[in-house]
Motif scaffolding. Structure first.
Motif, PDB file in Angstrom:
ATOM      1  N   UNK A   1       5.074  -4.009  -2.949  1.00  0.00           N
ATOM      2  CA  UNK A   1       4.288  -2.813  -2.626  1.00  0.00           C
ATOM      3  C   UNK A   1       3.366  -3.122  -1.454  1.00  0.00           C
ATOM      4  N   UNK A   2       3.177  -2.169  -0.521  1.00  0.00           N
ATOM      5  CA  UNK A   2       2.186  -2.407   0.536  1.00  0.00           C
ATOM      6  C   UNK A   2       0.794  -2.328  -0.082  1.00  0.00           C
ATOM      7  N   UNK A   3      -0.108  -3.276   0.253  1.00  0.00           N
ATOM      8  CA  UNK A   3      -1.451  -3.235  -0.347  1.00  0.00           C
ATOM      9  C   UNK A   3      -2.193  -1.993   0.135  1.00  0.00           C
ATOM     10  N   UNK A   4      -1.828  -1.510   1.342  1.00  0.00           N
ATOM     11  CA  UNK A   4      -2.352  -0.235   1.810  1.00  0.00           C
ATOM     12  C   UNK A   4      -1.208   0.776   1.682  1.00  0.00           C
ATOM     13  N   UNK A   5      -1.385   1.794   0.856  1.00  0.00           N
ATOM     14  CA  UNK A   5      -0.318   2.762   0.592  1.00  0.00           C
ATOM     15  C   UNK A   5       0.237   3.436   1.839  1.00  0.00           C
ATOM     16  N   UNK A   6      -0.542   3.442   2.951  1.00  0.00           N
ATOM     17  CA  UNK A   6      -0.092   4.089   4.182  1.00  0.00           C
ATOM     18  C   UNK A   6       1.094   3.352   4.809  1.00  0.00           C
ATOM     19  N   UNK A   7       1.275   2.075   4.445  1.00  0.00           N
ATOM     20  CA  UNK A   7       2.318   1.255   5.101  1.00  0.00           C
ATOM     21  C   UNK A   7       3.690   1.393   4.449  1.00  0.00           C
ATOM     22  N   UNK A   8       3.900   2.394   3.582  1.00  0.00           N
ATOM     23  CA  UNK A   8       5.154   2.500   2.834  1.00  0.00           C
ATOM     24  C   UNK A   8       6.360   2.625   3.773  1.00  0.00           C
TER      25      UNK A   8
ATOM     26  N   UNK B   1       0.233   1.983 -11.295  1.00  0.00           N
ATOM     27  CA  UNK B   1      -0.838   1.092 -10.859  1.00  0.00           C
ATOM     28  C   UNK B   1      -0.843   0.863  -9.368  1.00  0.00           C
ATOM     29  N   UNK B   2       0.364   0.688  -8.793  1.00  0.00           N
ATOM     30  CA  UNK B   2       0.429   0.206  -7.415  1.00  0.00           C
ATOM     31  C   UNK B   2       0.947   1.241  -6.428  1.00  0.00           C
ATOM     32  N   UNK B   3       1.317   2.427  -6.903  1.00  0.00           N
ATOM     33  CA  UNK B   3       1.752   3.488  -5.994  1.00  0.00           C
ATOM     34  C   UNK B   3       3.229   3.356  -5.636  1.00  0.00           C
ATOM     35  N   UNK B   4       3.568   3.667  -4.377  1.00  0.00           N
ATOM     36  CA  UNK B   4       4.958   3.643  -3.927  1.00  0.00           C
ATOM     37  C   UNK B   4       5.324   2.268  -3.390  1.00  0.00           C
ATOM     38  N   UNK B   5       6.526   1.804  -3.763  1.00  0.00           N
ATOM     39  CA  UNK B   5       6.970   0.498  -3.285  1.00  0.00           C
ATOM     40  C   UNK B   5       8.468   0.369  -3.465  1.00  0.00           C
ATOM     41  N   UNK B   6       8.956  -0.871  -3.515  1.00  0.00           N
ATOM     42  CA  UNK B   6      10.404  -1.119  -3.613  1.00  0.00           C
ATOM     43  C   UNK B   6      10.693  -2.171  -4.664  1.00  0.00           C
ATOM     44  N   UNK B   7      11.791  -1.953  -5.393  1.00  0.00           N
ATOM     45  CA  UNK B   7      12.302  -2.955  -6.328  1.00  0.00           C
ATOM     46  C   UNK B   7      13.339  -3.754  -5.556  1.00  0.00           C
TER      47      UNK B   7
END
Length: 608
Positions: free
Chosen positions: A301-308, A334-340
């Motif tokens: 996950x990007x620590x800043x959600x803007x970097x998705x 917890x961590x918003x948008x990210x990738x598995x």
């Protein structure tokens, strides 16, 4: 070049036994690289490879050498040594007729030496055994030859000695490759048949396809067809590596080189594909490679959600150069948008993360790694799960199967007891012990992959004081007494903290996680219950007590009934707040649990 004068070989060895240094010396002796351009580990051109001192990607290079007055073309494919990059080794070996098996004259036969030697033998390659670092004061050549004979059935008289650092004995290695490795069997006049064994992306030229020509000849301007993909392209440029790309008018049977066909996306190039003619009857498809199996999964996950979107782009670019890892979008409360993301192993995961942070400049949050499980539900449905959240509820599960690996530990004999205890604590099954020499042994155990990927390597190094090495191969899936352990905050399940573990470890691990959460979650105006549960059965609980305001502070003396009224009012307010209030779990609480939910459990099992 006549195929009789071509030799295709690779160098296989354990990590740090000197593969890349030997490749440097061979390039220098054959004058493929001038002394002015020479640098250490010249084939390891990725910045991360040079920083960590390990080979991550296989490289191909063409050298010319004169032996007994005849000129030979030597195609060397340099391979990684770490277990996570075993698929790179298997791809390289499929393009060779021989392999130089390199062993350190002090460290001797190690776990990866055994694995790579067996891989080369399975492909029926001619083995050229070489002992490196013979110039060291503490080298023990006779014992190491004995180990090679004992473990790999190699004749000690055939073992060559060299020092890749100083160049001593490297001429003999070249002569042995020419004499012992058979020439390729292809016919340049046959229909074109070439194996794609790697590809890289060049931002100016598009996809650069690495090929080994098995039969026939490919020329510049020719139309070719990728048989698996079914696509037809014009060959814009072709050539060989020495070690930079050098254009050639044609490549014929037995040669190794590259093709540039103006392919804009690496997704169109399949590793293991067969290249043939676009018109007329194409050649038969080659066997290709077994698809590498992703065994370890984690969330990025990007620590800043803007970097998705930036992270999505960076992962796409990286997958182009490393098709062995995969990713798909996911969301977490917890961590918003990210990738598995799926990886071949723990080092592979670490390398991908470092490449993302270094090359794309993205600050990443990584969840705890987990392995793939196979689940059979009560109604007979078979599902494959990559995250604990995907495991059905406890009452719906008939059986959970986990991946089992056979682990080879090579270590000094005095540490056998410590490693046997470690494996017994992990409920490993003992297979056998082989003594390589009077002081070194190979211990073989069957263990659950989940126990191996977390910290087995670290524990091995600490128990053996750095002298132990390990290598593993996946045997398959086996049923275990596994459960999904849920963490509940104020009665609600927190998906990001669910884990799959052995039922016997569940109490210890659940307790460790909620203790950590209790330290990290701030107090609220109401009481917060933290629970670890298997299905509906709670196995551990901690309570974060409510913040308490002294509502009677302003009452000086007077009737006690007034104070009681204020306390009752406060109690009602807390009760209402408890039913409608939301618990705010800060991100650092998740990270603390994901990174360190690892207090030592009973019996030496880590509570992750």
């Amino acid at each position: 070049m006549d195929p009789k004068n071509i030799r295709n070989f690779s160098i296989v060895a354990h990590i740090d036994h000197g593969k890349s240094t030997l490749a440097d010396r061979l390039l220098e002796i054959t004058e493929t690289i001038s002394k002015r351009d020479m640098k250490e580990q010249v084939l390891d051109d990725m910045e991360l490879e040079r920083q960590r001192g390990i080979t991550i990607k296989a490289r191909a290079v063409t050298m010319r050498a004169k032996v007994d007055g005849k000129e030979y073309e030597l195609n060397l494919i340099d391979t990684p040594g770490h277990v996570d990059f075993q698929y790179e080794v298997s791809r390289s070996l499929a393009c060779c007729e021989g392999a130089v098996l390199l062993v350190d004259a002090f460290q001797g036969v190690e776990a990866q030496t055994v694995a790579n030697a067996y891989a080369a033998m399975e492909q029926d390659l001619a083995i050229v055994p070489v002992m490196n670092k013979v110039d060291l004061n503490h080298a023990r050549p006779d014992e190491v030859k004995q180990e090679m004979e004992q473990t790999l059935a190699i004749d000690p008289d055939e073992v060559l000695g060299c020092s890749a650092k100083t160049g001593v004995g490297c001429d003999e290695v070249i002569r042995a490759v020419v004499e012992r490795v058979p020439a390729p069997t292809g016919d340049p006049k046959d229909t074109l048949q070439a194996m794609v064994f790697d590809s890289v992306y060049d931002e100016f030229r598009g996809a650069v396809t690495y090929v080994r020509v098995m039969n026939g000849t490919v020329k510049k301007g020719q139309k070719i067809k990728f048989l698996q993909a079914g696509t037809v392209h014009d060959v814009v440029e072709l050539g060989q590596f020495s070690p930079k790309r050098v254009a050639r008018p044609q490549l014929s049977a037995g040669q190794v080189g590259y093709l540039i066909c103006n392919i804009k996306s690496l997704g169109q190039v399949h590793i293991g594909d067969t290249v043939s003619v676009a018109t007329g009857e194409p050649a038969a498809k080659l066997a290709g490679y077994q698809e590498p199996k992703r065994m370890v999964f984690c969330g990025l996950y990007p620590s800043d959600g803007q970097d998705f979107e930036q992270l999505r782009e960076a992962l796409g670019k990286l997958q182009v150069n490393d098709p062995s890892f995969e990713f798909s979008p996911e969301t977490s409360d917890a961590l918003g948008f990210g990738f598995r993301c799926g990886f071949l192993g723990l080092l592979h995961m670490e390398i991908v993360q470092q490449r993302l942070e270094g090359e794309a400049d993205i600050d990443l949050v990584q969840t705890a790694p987990n392995v793939t499980y196979q689940v059979t539900s009560k109604d007979g449905e078979e599902i494959e799960v990559h995250t604990p959240q995907e495991v059905p509820d406890h009452g719906e599960v008939e059986e959970i199967r986990q991946p089992i690996v056979r682990v080879n530990f090579v270590l000094p004999t005095e540490y056998i007891g410590g490693i046997m205890k470690l494996c017994a604590d992990r409920r490993g099954e003992y297979v056998r012990t082989e003594y390589l020499s009077a002081t070194r042994a190979m211990l073989v155990y069957d263990l659950a992959l989940a126990d191996v990927v977390y910290d087995m390597h670290d524990r091995l190094k600490s128990i053996t004081r750095g002298y132990g090495t390990m290598d593993y191969e996946v045997l398959g899936y086996r049923a275990g007494d596994l459960v999904r352990l849920d963490i509940l905050v104020k009665g609600e399940r927190v998906d990001a903290l669910s884990i799959v573990c052995d039922r016997r470890d569940a109490d210890t691990r659940g307790r460790a996680v909620i203790k950590k959460l209790k330290q990290e979650i701030p107090r609220h105006m109401f009481e917060v219950a933290l629970q670890a549960a298997i299905g509906t059965r709670v196995i551990a609980r901690e309570t974060i007590s409510a913040m308490r305001k002294n509502v009677t502070a302003k009452c000086y003396g007077g009737d006690i009934s007034r104070k009681r009224k204020l306390w009752e009012k406060q109690k009602e307010g807390k009760k209402r707040m408890k039913s409608i209030g939301q618990v705010d779990i800060p991100q650092k609480a998740f990270l603390a649990v994901l990174e360190t939910g690892e207090e030592e459990g009973k019996g030496g099992v880590k509570s992750r």
